[in-house]
Design a protein around this motif. Structure first.
Motif, short mmCIF file in Angstrom:
data_model
loop_
_atom_site.label_atom_id
_atom_site.label_comp_id
_atom_site.label_asym_id
_atom_site.label_seq_id
_atom_site.Cartn_x
_atom_site.Cartn_y
_atom_site.Cartn_z
N MET A 170 1.72 -0.77 0.25
CA MET A 170 0.06 0.19 -0.29
C MET A 170 1.07 1.51 -0.16
SD MET A 170 -3.09 -1.32 -0.09
CE MET A 170 -3.73 0.55 -0.55
N LEU A 171 1.93 1.34 0.40
CA LEU A 171 2.76 2.42 0.91
C LEU A 171 3.62 2.81 -1.02
CD1 LEU A 171 4.99 1.93 4.27
CD2 LEU A 171 2.88 3.62 3.87
N GLY A 174 0.72 3.73 -3.04
CA GLY A 174 0.34 5.36 -2.51
C GLY A 174 1.17 5.57 -2.92
N ALA A 175 2.59 5.96 -2.94
CA ALA A 175 3.78 6.86 -3.50
C ALA A 175 3.65 6.75 -5.21
CB ALA A 175 4.92 5.84 -3.21
N TRP A 178 0.32 8.98 -5.39
CA TRP A 178 1.07 10.48 -5.64
C TRP A 178 1.47 11.47 -6.72
CZ3 TRP A 178 -2.05 13.29 -1.90
CH2 TRP A 178 -1.61 14.37 -1.90
N TRP A 182 2.48 15.60 -8.53
CA TRP A 182 3.32 16.69 -7.60
C TRP A 182 4.72 16.56 -9.41
CZ3 TRP A 182 8.21 14.22 -8.32
CH2 TRP A 182 8.30 12.54 -7.70
N ARG A 188 11.47 17.19 -14.46
CA ARG A 188 12.38 15.58 -14.39
C ARG A 188 11.49 14.77 -14.59
NH1 ARG A 188 14.73 17.12 -10.34
NH2 ARG A 188 15.71 15.98 -8.27
N ALA A 196 13.96 6.29 -9.70
CA ALA A 196 14.31 7.04 -8.42
C ALA A 196 13.41 5.45 -7.87
CB ALA A 196 13.68 8.25 -8.43
N MET A 200 14.32 2.92 -4.73
CA MET A 200 13.89 3.30 -3.63
C MET A 200 12.98 1.43 -2.95
SD MET A 200 13.01 4.99 -1.15
CE MET A 200 12.03 5.25 0.14
N THR B 166 14.84 14.90 -4.10
CA THR B 166 14.08 15.67 -4.71
C THR B 166 13.15 14.71 -4.86
OG1 THR B 166 14.91 17.29 -5.39
CG2 THR B 166 12.76 17.18 -6.31
N VAL B 167 13.25 13.56 -5.48
CA VAL B 167 11.70 12.74 -5.77
C VAL B 167 11.63 11.92 -4.15
CG1 VAL B 167 11.89 10.20 -7.65
CG2 VAL B 167 12.35 12.67 -9.08
N THR B 168 12.44 11.33 -4.28
CA THR B 168 12.61 10.67 -2.91
C THR B 168 11.30 11.02 -1.97
OG1 THR B 168 14.18 9.47 -3.45
CG2 THR B 168 13.90 8.48 -1.42
N MET B 170 9.23 13.16 -2.63
CA MET B 170 7.58 13.56 -3.18
C MET B 170 7.33 12.47 -2.52
SD MET B 170 7.28 16.99 -2.90
CE MET B 170 6.02 16.30 -3.66
N LEU B 171 7.96 10.82 -3.35
CA LEU B 171 7.65 9.62 -3.03
C LEU B 171 7.19 9.06 -1.69
CD1 LEU B 171 10.10 7.81 -5.78
CD2 LEU B 171 7.61 8.11 -5.78
N GLY B 174 4.16 10.93 -0.34
CA GLY B 174 3.21 10.71 -0.64
C GLY B 174 2.51 8.57 -0.57
N ALA B 175 4.00 8.37 0.05
CA ALA B 175 3.23 7.17 0.51
C ALA B 175 2.88 7.29 1.80
CB ALA B 175 4.13 6.38 1.48
N MET B 176 3.53 8.42 2.53
CA MET B 176 3.04 8.60 3.79
C MET B 176 1.10 9.40 3.75
SD MET B 176 6.08 9.54 6.31
CE MET B 176 6.34 11.41 5.82
#
Lengths: 210, 210
Positions: A170-171, A174-175, A178, A182, A188, A196, A200, B166-168, B170-171, B174-176
């Motif tokens: 789910m995380l 969600g990432a 989202w 943005w 980018r 990226a 991750m 920067t991207v990380t 936002m990811l 977003g996940a949160m």
DNA sequence: CATGGAATCTAACTAGAATTCGAAACCATG
DNA sequence: CATGGTTTCGAATTCTAGTTAGATTCCATG
């Protein structure tokens, strides 16, 4: 004939009526993503589709039916695209690589048809219950696909043994979802975003502990 | 007197008027998160606050001003809470641990006041431009906080050198943020969610490559 | 070029919801 | 218990937007 390259995404609109219908659907996705369920006025949809509001009733029975279809189409197309990309992989592809492929496919398609994506994301919990059914079923099926990908990777020992794959899945979704909120192609490239996100998944943020 | 424990979150409602105002604000967050900007009817807000619609005008100048405040309050309170938790850390706390603390603080507070969170998330791009200003400024300040946390961790060598921070960032946010959409305390404790998120930051999903 | 179905339009109906206004209820204070 | 400010309410106003009905235009076909 120049259309053929477009046909991967949506099915080809043949008749004039079908093309107008598709135009209305696209316009509705555009407005719905920006104005929300209650704020989606048929007059605005009509303006974007370059016709008058009552014309919509020739192609859709009601405002709600139009919106229901937008919500469903968004989810269905992303799902179909990810499935297609996975099926195109060699049979021996590892479970983790399949996840990384799904990540790329999801991101690319979501950001490509972002009006539908953001429309269904932002309105998933704002649309009345009755309209949610078709889209919800589609999303449930899509969720199962991801669950299976994670289970397979875990079984293969490609994920940390103590990973909570339900929460982590789910995380990750969600990432990615989202990102439609943005991501700006001028800052980018989509390639960078995909990389990226995959990094991750694989490495987290901290350097490998020596 | 039994109220004192509540006062950590919102400022204490002293006068009767202030308490009614807060009740309206909470009700508006509740409705806004479920019905969207255009679908937020003052009659519904009033019903949730147990009063009649015109009463709202005694506490807020207009529907838009009420909604503007909901959008702003959610962001401001999360920001303030995270700042407070960070300031409570020992001075020698490492940059990476500060990020992990911010993750925990963000998640806990966001899910505690989830009506405000989901209201601002779902409506960020649906609310008219004019109403976005205050909330946007608050979010920008909050984004700077996170940027600084990441920059410090990178400078300290606690992040992978090739990480796109920067991207990380936002990811991660977003996940949160997305967790407010799916997290259900009956399936996973908040502690489990926090730990899974922190682990994702530190280790990613794959086992350490031997 | 006529014709009939397909597609779209204009005008009208109707319901819902924000807002305003003036009256009523509440409540602390003298 | 009276009184005046504070807070809440009911009724009326006005505007917006979905929907319907009937007329009109488009266009492929004979």
């Amino acid at each position: 004939m120049a259309e053929t390259t477009e046909r991967r995404a949506a099915e080809a609109p043949t008749s004039k009526s079908a093309r107008t219908r598709e135009r209305i659907l696209d316009a509705a996705a555009h407005v719905l993503s920006r104005k929300g369920y209650a704020g989606t006025r048929l007059a605005d949809v009509a303006a974007h589709a370059q016709l008058q509001a009552p014309t919509i009733y020739y192609h859709f029975a009601s405002r709600d039916e139009l919106i229901e279809e937008v919500m469903w189409v968004g989810a269905a197309r992303v799902h179909a695209h990810v499935v297609a990309e996975l099926e195109a992989l060699p049979a021996e592809t590892s479970p983790l690589d399949r996840i990384l492929t799904a990540v790329e496919a999801h991101l690319r398609y979501e950001l490509l048809i972002s009006d539908y994506t953001t429309a269904s994301i932002r309105n998933a919990n704002q649309v009345p219950e009755g309209l949610r059914a078709k889209a919800a079923a589609e999303e449930a099926a899509y969720a199962r696909l991801w669950r299976d990908l994670f289970t397979a990777a875990m079984d293969a020992g490609q994920l940390r043994a103590d990973l909570d794959i339900t929460v982590t899945r789910m995380l990750l979704l969600g990432a990615m979802n989202w990102a439609a909120e943005w991501w700006n192609p001028r800052h980018r490239t989509l390639d960078d975003l995909v990389r990226a996100t995959q990094d991750m998944v694989r490495y987290g943020m901290a350097p490998a502990t020596a």
